[in-house]
Design an enzyme around this catalytic site. Structure first.
Site, PDB file in Angstrom:
ATOM      1  N   LYS A 127       0.964  -0.867   0.135  1.00  0.00           N
ATOM      2  CA  LYS A 127       0.029   0.013  -0.289  1.00  0.00           C
ATOM      3  C   LYS A 127       0.829   1.318  -0.141  1.00  0.00           C
ATOM      4  CE  LYS A 127      -3.949  -1.953   2.179  1.00  0.00           C
ATOM      5  NZ  LYS A 127      -4.826  -2.414   3.515  1.00  0.00           N
ATOM      6  N   TYR A 150     -12.322  -2.447  -3.557  1.00  0.00           N
ATOM      7  CA  TYR A 150     -13.414  -3.305  -1.886  1.00  0.00           C
ATOM      8  C   TYR A 150     -14.293  -3.127  -1.955  1.00  0.00           C
ATOM      9  CZ  TYR A 150      -8.083  -2.312  -0.101  1.00  0.00           C
ATOM     10  OH  TYR A 150      -6.536  -2.089   0.277  1.00  0.00           O
ATOM     11  N   ASN A 167      -2.128   0.266   7.438  1.00  0.00           N
ATOM     12  CA  ASN A 167      -1.268  -1.345   7.654  1.00  0.00           C
ATOM     13  C   ASN A 167      -0.657  -2.138   6.490  1.00  0.00           C
ATOM     14  OD1 ASN A 167      -3.169  -2.008   6.169  1.00  0.00           O
ATOM     15  ND2 ASN A 167      -4.883  -3.175   6.851  1.00  0.00           N
ATOM     16  N   HIS A 207      -1.093  -5.817   1.569  1.00  0.00           N
ATOM     17  CA  HIS A 207      -2.941  -6.103   1.204  1.00  0.00           C
ATOM     18  C   HIS A 207      -2.621  -7.281   0.778  1.00  0.00           C
ATOM     19  CE1 HIS A 207      -7.090  -7.284   0.026  1.00  0.00           C
ATOM     20  NE2 HIS A 207      -6.192  -7.924  -1.071  1.00  0.00           N
ATOM     21  N   GLU A 214      -9.126 -10.174  -7.508  1.00  0.00           N
ATOM     22  CA  GLU A 214      -8.307  -9.277  -7.545  1.00  0.00           C
ATOM     23  C   GLU A 214      -7.280  -8.981  -9.039  1.00  0.00           C
ATOM     24  OE1 GLU A 214      -7.254  -9.544  -3.100  1.00  0.00           O
ATOM     25  OE2 GLU A 214      -9.273  -8.766  -2.676  1.00  0.00           O
TER      26      GLU A 214
HETATM   27  P1  IDP Z   1      -7.493  -7.377   5.359  1.00  0.00           P
HETATM   28  O1  IDP Z   1      -7.213  -5.989   4.703  1.00  0.00           O
HETATM   29  O2  IDP Z   1      -6.877  -7.903   6.379  1.00  0.00           O
HETATM   30  O3  IDP Z   1      -8.428  -8.107   4.473  1.00  0.00           O
HETATM   31  P2  IDP Z   1     -10.483  -6.343   5.164  1.00  0.00           P
HETATM   32  O4  IDP Z   1     -10.940  -6.679   6.685  1.00  0.00           O
HETATM   33  O5  IDP Z   1     -10.987  -7.120   4.748  1.00  0.00           O
HETATM   34  O6  IDP Z   1      -9.058  -6.473   6.402  1.00  0.00           O
HETATM   35  O7  IDP Z   1      -9.717  -4.959   5.810  1.00  0.00           O
HETATM   36  C1  IDP Z   1      -9.581  -4.144   4.868  1.00  0.00           C
HETATM   37  C2  IDP Z   1      -8.549  -2.601   4.893  1.00  0.00           C
HETATM   38  O8  IDP Z   1      -9.695  -1.540   5.619  1.00  0.00           O
HETATM   39  C3  IDP Z   1      -7.392  -2.943   6.005  1.00  0.00           C
HETATM   40  O9  IDP Z   1      -6.710  -3.860   5.585  1.00  0.00           O
HETATM   41  C4  IDP Z   1      -7.465  -1.515   6.425  1.00  0.00           C
HETATM   42  O10 IDP Z   1      -6.422  -0.967   5.161  1.00  0.00           O
HETATM   43  C5  IDP Z   1      -8.409  -1.322   5.938  1.00  0.00           C
HETATM   44  N1  IDP Z   1      -9.639  -1.155   7.175  1.00  0.00           N
HETATM   45  C6  IDP Z   1     -10.451  -2.126   7.967  1.00  0.00           C
HETATM   46  N2  IDP Z   1     -11.337  -2.317   9.015  1.00  0.00           N
HETATM   47  C7  IDP Z   1     -10.815  -0.643   8.925  1.00  0.00           C
HETATM   48  C8  IDP Z   1     -10.795   0.840  10.324  1.00  0.00           C
HETATM   49  O11 IDP Z   1     -11.623   0.047  10.900  1.00  0.00           O
HETATM   50  N3  IDP Z   1     -10.667   1.237  10.406  1.00  0.00           N
HETATM   51  C9  IDP Z   1     -10.095   2.482   9.202  1.00  0.00           C
HETATM   52  N4  IDP Z   1      -9.416   1.147   8.242  1.00  0.00           N
HETATM   53  C10 IDP Z   1      -9.624  -0.091   8.002  1.00  0.00           C
END
Ligand code: IDP
Length: 154
Positions: free
Chosen positions: A14, A54, A117, A120, A131
């Site tokens: 990212k 997304y 984080n 992805h 994807e």
């Molecule tokens: P993943 O990336 O571990 O599969 P997902 O639940 O699919 O997790 O969420 C996609 C992305 O959305 C996460 O990697 C993170 O960057 C963002 N995200 C998820 N939940 C939150 C939140 O509560 N606050 C801010 N960003 C979030």
């Protein structure tokens, strides 16, 4: 589906991972593990692509923040291939929230908060196929033989 050495996963560094200078480390970890890189490109993702990527999060309170974050700079999109690439790839990434990620995982080593984080990774084989088709044209995916394959697999 039975596990095969041809299983593919979509991994993306990212914009924060690019800015933090961990692109090489992410690639190194997957190479070192024994996975095969079959596609890679850097791009600033257009909004339409991020909306598709997304789509499961549309309507959630973090959706617009997420799209702004991932669209804020270039990302490095990759396809990695190998046995259990999806599930092992997710383990290598760590938990969605870096605070809950074990040290030794990418998020556990480089991240602190969910909204930054670093990486992805596809969460299922179905997601991976969807994807990969979104981010890459078929002719952008290379077919090649890993000469170390006999030392990676029995
Ligand atoms: P993943 O990336 O571990 O599969 P997902 O639940 O699919 O997790 O969420 C996609 C992305 O959305 C996460 O990697 C993170 O960057 C963002 N995200 C998820 N939940 C939150 C939140 O509560 N606050 C801010 N960003 C979030």
């Amino acid at each position: 589906m039975a596990s095969t050495k041809n299983e593919r996963t979509f991994i993306m560094v990212k914009p924060d991972g690019v800015q933090r200078g961990v692109v090489g480390d992410v690639i190194h970890r997957f190479e070192q593990r024994g996975y095969k890189l079959v596609a890679l490109k850097m791009l600033q993702a257009p909004r339409a692509l991020l909306e598709s990527h997304y789509e499961e999060h549309k309507g959630k309170k973090f959706y617009e923040i997420l799209l702004a974050y991932i669209g804020s700079g270039p990302v490095v999109a990759m396809v990695w291939e190998g046995l259990n690439a999806v599930s092992v790839g997710r383990k290598m990434l760590g938990a969605t929230d870096p605070a809950k990620s074990e040290p030794g995982t990418i998020r556990g080593d480089f991240g602190i908060v969910t909204g930054r984080n670093i990486v992805h990774g596809s969460d299922s084989e179905t997601s991976a196929q969807r994807e990969i088709a979104l981010w890459f044209k078929p002719d952008e995916i290379s077919q090649w033989t890993h000469t170390a394959e006999q030392w990676i697999y029995e």
